[in-house]
Design an enzyme around this catalytic site. Structure first.
Site, short mmCIF file in Angstrom:
data_model
loop_
_atom_site.label_atom_id
_atom_site.label_comp_id
_atom_site.label_asym_id
_atom_site.label_seq_id
_atom_site.Cartn_x
_atom_site.Cartn_y
_atom_site.Cartn_z
N GLY A 79 33.20 32.69 -23.23
CA GLY A 79 32.67 33.74 -24.09
C GLY A 79 31.72 33.21 -25.16
O GLY A 79 31.09 33.98 -25.86
N ARG A 131 24.93 19.58 -8.76
CA ARG A 131 25.04 20.93 -8.21
C ARG A 131 26.41 21.05 -7.56
O ARG A 131 26.99 20.07 -7.12
CB ARG A 131 23.92 21.13 -7.19
CG ARG A 131 23.91 22.47 -6.48
CD ARG A 131 23.38 23.56 -7.39
NE ARG A 131 23.06 24.73 -6.58
CZ ARG A 131 23.52 25.95 -6.84
NH1 ARG A 131 24.29 26.16 -7.86
NH2 ARG A 131 23.19 26.95 -6.07
N GLY A 132 26.90 22.25 -7.47
CA GLY A 132 28.23 22.50 -6.92
C GLY A 132 28.46 21.99 -5.52
O GLY A 132 29.60 21.74 -5.13
N ASP A 133 27.39 21.76 -4.74
CA ASP A 133 27.58 21.27 -3.37
C ASP A 133 28.14 19.85 -3.33
O ASP A 133 28.63 19.41 -2.30
CB ASP A 133 26.28 21.37 -2.56
CG ASP A 133 25.13 20.55 -3.11
OD1 ASP A 133 25.02 20.40 -4.34
OD2 ASP A 133 24.30 20.08 -2.30
N THR A 134 28.13 19.14 -4.46
CA THR A 134 28.72 17.80 -4.51
C THR A 134 29.96 17.73 -5.40
O THR A 134 30.56 16.67 -5.55
CB THR A 134 27.71 16.75 -5.02
OG1 THR A 134 27.42 17.01 -6.40
CG2 THR A 134 26.44 16.74 -4.19
N ARG A 135 30.35 18.85 -5.98
CA ARG A 135 31.46 18.88 -6.95
C ARG A 135 32.74 18.26 -6.40
O ARG A 135 33.38 17.46 -7.06
CB ARG A 135 31.74 20.30 -7.41
CG ARG A 135 32.92 20.40 -8.37
CD ARG A 135 33.25 21.82 -8.78
NE ARG A 135 32.17 22.47 -9.47
CZ ARG A 135 31.90 22.31 -10.77
NH1 ARG A 135 32.65 21.53 -11.51
NH2 ARG A 135 30.89 22.94 -11.31
N GLU A 161 19.38 21.53 -17.43
CA GLU A 161 20.06 20.29 -17.84
C GLU A 161 19.12 19.10 -17.68
O GLU A 161 19.00 18.26 -18.58
CB GLU A 161 21.31 20.04 -17.00
CG GLU A 161 22.48 20.91 -17.30
CD GLU A 161 23.66 20.63 -16.39
OE1 GLU A 161 24.64 21.37 -16.50
OE2 GLU A 161 23.63 19.69 -15.57
#
Length: 176
Positions: free
Chosen positions: A61, A21-25, A95
């Site tokens: 796209g 998740r983005g909180d660990t990116r 995922e």
């Protein structure tokens, strides 16, 4: 026969698919990705619009979900960084369900519990209200269940979460 040759071409294109998740990116996951790539032996797929050690890029796209699922299918292993916000994302859960479907009990899924109690992940199927009071994973799945476009997936997401939690080795706490 055509589909088996295309799946053979995808097979083992990457050594590791990183699901996070983005909180660990920009902290844990970027350091993990960097360490894996610096070894020189490991090619990783990390969702940031590019493949590491590859010429392919996620095509803007185009059907990004399809590209992500193909990257999972084309990876030898998956490292799943289960953070506090992981289950808030239906993308992460999609995922994870595909990872479990592709890799199952093969020993090719490495879950990392990043500031997450493994019992919260294991207990997503529990009906015990006491266990759910502080369970962020359970709350996120309940929210997804109320969304008509996502509710049909919630049971498979719960099963996938329990499956990876059962492969638990250790988890990182705030004091580790």
């Amino acid at each position: 026969m055509g589909s088996s040759s295309s799946s053979t071409q995808i097979a083992n294109r990457y050594d590791v698919f990183l699901s996070f998740r983005g909180d660990t990116r920009y902290n844990f996951t970027s350091h993990l990705d960097s360490a894996l790539r610096k070894s020189g032996l490991i090619s990783t797929f990390k969702d940031e619009n590019k493949f590491h050690k590859g010429k392919d890029k996620l095509q803007k796209g185009k059907d990004i979900e399809k590209q992500l699922m193909e990257a999972i299918e084309g990876s030898r292993y998956a490292v799943v960084v289960l953070s506090e916000e992981y289950a808030d994302s239906d993308w992460c859960l999609k995922e994870l369900a595909r990872i479990v479907r592709c890799m199952g009990d093969s020993g090719r899924i490495l879950p990392i519990f990043y500031h997450v109690n493994v019992s919260h992940v294991r207990n997503v199927k529990s009906t015990d209200v006491e266990k759910q009071k502080e369970n962020r994973f359970w709350k996120a799945l309940e929210k997804h269940a109320k969304n008509p476009s996502l509710s049909q997936y919630v049971e498979s997401w719960k099963n996938a979460l329990v499956k990876v939690a059962d492969q638990h080795k250790d988890y990182v706490t705030a004091y580790t």
